[in-house]
Design an enzyme around this catalytic site. Structure first.
Site, PDB file in Angstrom:
ATOM      1  N   ILE A   1       1.017  -0.975   0.026  1.00 55.00           N
ATOM      2  CA  ILE A   1       0.010   0.065   0.055  1.00 55.00           C
ATOM      3  C   ILE A   1       0.966   1.098  -0.098  1.00 55.00           C
ATOM      4  O   ILE A   1       1.850   1.372   0.842  1.00 55.00           O
ATOM      5  CB  ILE A   1      -0.764  -0.118   1.262  1.00 55.00           C
ATOM      6  CG1 ILE A   1      -1.745   1.345   1.057  1.00 55.00           C
ATOM      7  CG2 ILE A   1      -0.232  -0.159   2.392  1.00 55.00           C
ATOM      8  CD1 ILE A   1      -2.750   1.270   2.254  1.00 55.00           C
ATOM      9  N   SER A   2       0.864   2.056  -1.010  1.00 56.18           N
ATOM     10  CA  SER A   2       1.355   3.242  -1.233  1.00 56.18           C
ATOM     11  C   SER A   2       1.545   4.171   0.062  1.00 56.18           C
ATOM     12  O   SER A   2       0.474   4.031   0.867  1.00 56.18           O
ATOM     13  CB  SER A   2       1.341   3.997  -2.292  1.00 56.18           C
ATOM     14  OG  SER A   2       1.460   3.300  -3.671  1.00 56.18           O
ATOM     15  N   GLN A   3       2.940   4.799   0.126  1.00 54.65           N
ATOM     16  CA  GLN A   3       2.665   5.757   1.297  1.00 54.65           C
ATOM     17  C   GLN A   3       1.650   6.817   1.051  1.00 54.65           C
ATOM     18  O   GLN A   3       1.661   7.330  -0.133  1.00 54.65           O
ATOM     19  CB  GLN A   3       4.148   6.330   1.627  1.00 54.65           C
ATOM     20  CG  GLN A   3       4.655   7.443   0.506  1.00 54.65           C
ATOM     21  CD  GLN A   3       6.119   7.874   0.911  1.00 54.65           C
ATOM     22  OE1 GLN A   3       7.074   6.738   0.517  1.00 54.65           O
ATOM     23  NE2 GLN A   3       6.294   8.773   1.367  1.00 54.65           N
TER      24      GLN A   3
END
Length: 213
Positions: free
Chosen positions: A60-62
C-alpha cells in the site's frame, strides 16, 4: 496516549508538508481511514507516511504519494476514473470521494476480492472492482476522464493512452522496475499528448497477464 484527533492532525500535517495542498484531496484523505486497508500488526502504522506490505507481495503506497498522485489527476465530481492496480483499495477509496465513478482493476483476484469487501463495508458504492490484466485498461468502459496507474511501466502504456478522453489526464510512474522511476502526468490534447515529469517515486512493476493466485 495519542487520541484519534491528534493522529489525524499529524497525518494531515505530514501530507501538507510533503506538498499535498489541494483542499478536496486533503478532505478525501481525512475521510478515508487507511487502517481499513491494512491487515494485522501493520494497522497500527496506517497513519504513518510510509508504504506497508499487503497480500500477494504488493504494497500500500505511502499516503503522501497517494495524495500527490491524486492531486496531479485534478479529479472533478463529473469524472469517470480508471485505476490500474487496485492493491489494497486505498487509492480507489480516495478517488471515490472526488469522482463520479471509479473503475479499478488488478491482476490479483485475491486483492480485487478483498478490496471489494472493504468498499462494501465502507459503503463506497461508486467503485467497480474487476480482476483483469490492467495493462490493457478497460476498453469496454473507455474513454476515461482520468487514468491512474499504481505500478511502473517502461513507457506510458499505449492501450491506456488510447482510452484517455481528449482533455483527460493520466498519472503513471515510468522507468525500470528495479530503479527509481519518474511520476509522469500525461494530458491528452487535440494534437496528441503533453508529458510533465512530477517527481521520483518507486513502485512495483506493471506486469502483463493475470496472477496465478
Amino acid at each position: 496516549m495519542t487520541t484519534n484527533a491528534e493522529r489525524k492532525m499529524r497525518f494531515l500535517y505530514a501530507l501538507r508538508s510533503r506538498g499535498v495542498t489541494d483542499a478536496r484531496v486533503l478532505t478525501a484523505m481525512e475521510t478515508v481511514d487507511r487502517r481499513a486497508f491494512v491487515r494485522g500488526l501493520f494497522a497500527e502504522r496506517a497513519e504513518e507516511d510510509m508504504p506497508l506490505p499487503i497480500a500477494c507481495g504488493q504494497t500500500i503506497s505511502q499516503p503522501s504519494v497517494v495524495g500527490l498522485m491524486t492531486q496531479a489527476l485534478q479529479v472533478t465530481p463529473r469524472c469517470k476514473v480508471l485505476e490500474v492496480g487496485t492493491g489494497s483499495g486505498y487509492q480507489a477509496a480516495i478517488l471515490s470521494q472526488l469522482a463520479r465513478r471509479v473503475y479499478t482493476v488488478d491482476r490479483h483476484r485475491r486483492l480485487a476480492n478483498e478490496a471489494r469487501n472493504v468498499f462494501e463495508r465502507l459503503g463506497l458504492t461508486n467503485i467497480t472492482v474487476i480482476a483483469t490484466d490492467g495493462s490493457f485498461g478497460l476498453p469496454e468502459q473507455a474513454p476515461f476522464d482520468r487514468i491512474i496507474v499504481t505500478a511502473a511501466a517502461e513507457d506510458p502504456p499505449g492501450p491506456l493512452l488510447a482510452q484517455l478522453r481528449e482533455g483527460g489526464i493520466m498519472v503513471v510512474p515510468v522507468g525500470q522496475s528495479d530503479a527509481v522511476q519518474s511520476l509522469i502526468k500525461v494530458v491528452r490534447t487535440a494534437e496528441g499528448f503533453d508529458y510533465t515529469e512530477l517527481r521520483t517515486v518507486r513502485f512495483v512493476p506493471l506486469v502483463e497477464g493475470m496472477a496465478s493466485d
